[in-house]
Design an enzyme around this catalytic site. Structure first.
Site, mmCIF file in Angstrom:
data_model
loop_
_atom_site.group_PDB
_atom_site.id
_atom_site.type_symbol
_atom_site.label_atom_id
_atom_site.label_comp_id
_atom_site.label_asym_id
_atom_site.label_seq_id
_atom_site.Cartn_x
_atom_site.Cartn_y
_atom_site.Cartn_z
ATOM 1 N N SER A 1 -9.702 1.454 3.138
ATOM 2 C CA SER A 1 -8.929 2.259 2.227
ATOM 3 C C SER A 1 -7.871 1.490 1.450
ATOM 4 C CB SER A 1 -8.232 3.364 3.027
ATOM 5 O OG SER A 1 -7.286 2.798 3.919
ATOM 6 N N LYS B 1 0.854 -1.209 0.000
ATOM 7 C CA LYS B 1 0.000 0.000 0.000
ATOM 8 C C LYS B 1 0.882 1.248 0.000
ATOM 9 C CE LYS B 1 -3.910 1.849 2.717
ATOM 10 N NZ LYS B 1 -4.739 1.635 3.927
ATOM 11 N N SER C 1 -9.745 -0.936 7.198
ATOM 12 C CA SER C 1 -9.221 -0.740 5.842
ATOM 13 C C SER C 1 -8.565 -1.945 5.190
ATOM 14 C CB SER C 1 -8.225 0.411 5.835
ATOM 15 O OG SER C 1 -8.920 1.616 5.671
HETATM 16 N N1 GLN Z 1 -13.193 3.847 6.994
HETATM 17 C C1 GLN Z 1 -12.447 4.223 8.135
HETATM 18 C C2 GLN Z 1 -12.021 5.667 8.026
HETATM 19 O O1 GLN Z 1 -12.272 6.238 7.038
HETATM 20 C C3 GLN Z 1 -11.255 3.314 8.322
HETATM 21 C C4 GLN Z 1 -10.131 3.609 7.431
HETATM 22 C C5 GLN Z 1 -8.902 2.785 7.754
HETATM 23 O O2 GLN Z 1 -8.970 1.740 8.357
HETATM 24 N N2 GLN Z 1 -7.757 3.305 7.358
HETATM 25 O O3 GLN Z 1 -11.448 6.231 8.886
#
Ligand code: GLN
Length: 468
Positions: free
Chosen positions: A146, A71, A170
Site C-alpha cells: 500500500s 506515507k 506494503s
Molecule cells: N496487501 C496486504 C493487505 O492488503 C498488506 C498491506 C500492508 O502491508 N499494509 O492487507
C-alpha cells in the site's frame, strides 16, 4: 538519486534550494499521483534552520537538510493525515509520530505526505480515495501497495528517502514494483506511536531508498524504544551499517523450496535464479530450506489482519476525528452513515471480515486457528534460520499487475502477498531490492533476516547491489 548526491547538492547550493527543487519535481511528476499533500512552509523553515547549522559547521547528522517523504498514515503535527480515506479527508494531526520526529530531530526535512491504499489495505495502490498511483517504470502498471506513493516518490527522484508502513508487504511489494529498495524492520524496532493502526501486531514503519546503504542512517535514527509504544523493543538499536562493504563470502543463504515452486512466474524465477547464481559465484553458499506451513500464510494473515483492523477502525465513528454524515438524524445514524459514506469498499470488506472471524460462533474456528498457524510459521522460520544466515525469496509472484486488474479480480491482489505476509506474521525483518528486469519492468529480490538482524540484510543487499 542517492543520499550522497543530495548531500553534495546541498553543499553546492543549500538545503532550501534542494527542498525547492523537490517541490518543482513533485509538480512536474504530478500525473503519477504520488503525493497527497506537500508541507512547503514547514519544510522551508526546517531547511533554513539546516542551512544555518551547515554554515556553522554543526550539522545534526548525515541527514541534516535532506528532504524526505512520509506515507500519509503517519501523523505530523499541524498537517493533514488522511490515510487516503474520505473519512479522514480533513483530519489534521495534533502531534507527530515518533519515527518522523526522530528523523526530524536528525535534521531531515519532510516535504510531503504520500498516497497509499486506503488505510494501508491493498497491494496495488488502487484503493486510495484520492486516485491510483502510477508506476513510473511502466505507466500502465500498478506501483504496488500500500505504500505506493512513497515508492514512487523515490523512483521518480523527488526524494532520496521516503517512509512507508508494512503490515503484510506494503513496503516490500512497492519496492519490487518500482525498482527501489525497501526495508521492513523487525516488529518492535520502530515505534508505531503516531502511525494510524491497521493491524497493530503486524504493522511496522520502514523506509525506501534508491540504494541499500542509504537505509542504514535512517534506521540508526528511527529505531529504538519509545515510552509511547510499549511494543517497541528494549534492544539497543544496532549500528545498522556495520556489515556494509563487507561482502558475502561464506554467508549461507537459505532458499525455501516452497517459495520457488508453483505460484512464481517462470520468467521472474529465471531473473531471481540468475541473481542467486551471481551471489554463489561471489562465495555465498546456497542452501535449500523448507517452510512447510507457508502455504497457510495468506489464509492466516487474511483472518488476523482484518480482525485487528475491524477493532482499530471502530474509532472512526463520525464523532471524533472524522467525516460526519450530514443526513444523520440520531446517534446510530451518525455512526453507520458516517462510516458508510467515509470508508471505501476495500475497507468495508475488511471490517466485515474481521467482525465475522471475531464473532462468538466463529472465533475458535477462524481467529484462534489463525493464531496457531502464526506460531507454527514462526517456528518454521526458526528452524530454517538454524542452518542459514538469511533467506532469499521472491518479493512478488510476478511482474506488477496492469492497472485495473486487481480491482476486477480481488483474489489476484490477495495472492500477490504470497511472499511477504509470512515475514510480518513471524515478526521478522525483510528487505527488497531490484535484481533485474523483464523488458524494463523491475523484478525484486527479498531478503528475510533473523529477528533484529537488519544489519545483515543491509550488508548482503549492499554486496549484491555492488556486483557487476
Ligand atoms: N496487501 C496486504 C493487505 O492488503 C498488506 C498491506 C500492508 O502491508 N499494509 O492487507
Amino acid at each position: 538519486m542517492n543520499l550522497e548526491q543530495v548531500r553534495k547538492d546541498i553543499e553546492n547550493s543549500s538545503a532550501v534550494a534542494v527542498a525547492g527543487q523537490a517541490f518543482d519535481k513533485i509538480e512536474k511528476t504530478k500525473e503519477l499521483n504520488a503525493y497527497l499533500s506537500v508541507c512547503k512552509e514547514r519544510a522551508l523553515k526546517q531547511a533554513q534552520a539546516a542551512d544555518e547549522r551547515l554554515k556553522n559547521g554543526k550539522p545534526l547528522s548525515v541527514l541534516d537538510g535532506i528532504p524526505i517523504a512520509v506515507k500519509d498514515n503517519m501523523c505530523i503535527e499541524g498537517t493533514k493525515t488522511t490515510c487516503a480515506s474520505k473519512i479522514l479527508e480533513n483530519f489534521v494531526s495534533p502531534y507527530t509520530a515518533t519515527a518522523v520526529a526522530k528523523l526530524e530531530a536528525a535534521g531531515a526535512v519532510v516535504i510531503g505526505k504520500t498516497n497509499m491504499d486506503e488505510f494501508a489495505m491493498g497491494s496495488s495502490n488502487e484503493t486510495s480515495y484520492f486516485g491510483k498511483v502510477i508506476n513510473p517504470c511502466a505507466k500502465d502498471r500498478v506501483p504496488g501497495g500500500s505504500s505506493g506513493g512513497s515508492a514512487v516518490a523515490v523512483a521518480s527522484e523527488t526524494v532520496a528517502l521516503a517512509l512507508g508502513s508494512d503490515t503484510g508487504g506494503s513496503i516490500r511489494q512497492p519496492a519490487a514494483c518500482t525498482g527501489t529498495v525497501g526495508i521492513k524492520p523487525t516488529y518492535g524496532r520502530v515505534s508505531r506511536y503516531g502511525l494510524v493502526a491497521y493491524a497493530s501486531s503486524l504493522d511496522q514503519i520502514g523506509a525506501f531508498s534508491s540504494s541499500v546503504k542509504d537505509l542504514a542512517p535512517v534506521l540508526d535514527f528511527m529505531c529504538g524504544q519509545d515510552p509511547n509504544d510499549n511494543t517497541t523493543s528494549a534492544k539497543p538499536a544496532a549500528n545498522f551499517g556495520e556489515h556494509i562493504g563487507k561482502g558475502i563470502k561464506g554467508k549461507v543463504i537459505g532458499l525455501p523450496k516452497e517459495y520457488y515452486a508453483d505460484g512464481l512466474d517462470s520468467k521472474c524465477k529465471e531473473v531471481i535464479e540468475a541473481a542467486l547464481g551471481k551471489l554463489e559465484k561471489e562465495g555465498a553458499i546456497l542452501k535449500e530450506v523448507s517452510l512447510p506451513s507457508i502455504r497457510y500464510a495468506i489464509e492466516s494473515y487474511y483472518i488476523l489482519a482484518p480482525a485487528e483492523a475491524s477493532s482499530n477502525l471502530s474509532r472512526f465513528d463520525g464523532i471524533r476525528y472524522t467525516h460526519r454524515s450530514k443526513e444523520a438524524k440520531n446517534l446510530m445514524d451518525t455512526f453507520s452513515m458516517s462510516r458508510g459514506e467515509g470508508f471505501g469498499s476495500e475497507v468495508k470488506l475488511r471490517i466485515l471480515l474481521g467482525n465475522y472471524v471475531l464473532s462468538s460462533g466463529f472465533y475458535d474456528a477462524y481467529y484462534v486457528q489463525a493464531q496457531k498457524v502464526r506460531r507454527i510459521i514462526t517456528e518454521d522460520f526458526n528452524k530454517a534460520f538454524s542452518v542459514c544466515d538469511v533467506i532469499a525469496s521472491p518479493a512478488m509472484p510476478g511482474l506488477p499487475q496492469l492497472l485495473g486488474v486487481c480491482e476486477d479480480d480481488h483474489l489476484s491482489m490477495v495472492l500477490s502477498d504470497l511472499y511477504t505476509v509470512s515475514v510480518n506474521l513471524a515478526n521478522l525483518p525483510g528487505l527488497v531490492q531490484p535484481c533485474g528486469n523483464l523488458d524494463g519492468i523491475p523484478v525484486g529480490l527479498q531478503w528475510i533476516g533473523k529477528p533484529f538482524d537488519e544489519a545483515s540484510l543491509l550488508g548482503i543487499g549492499d554486496a549484491f547491489e555492488k556486483l557487476p
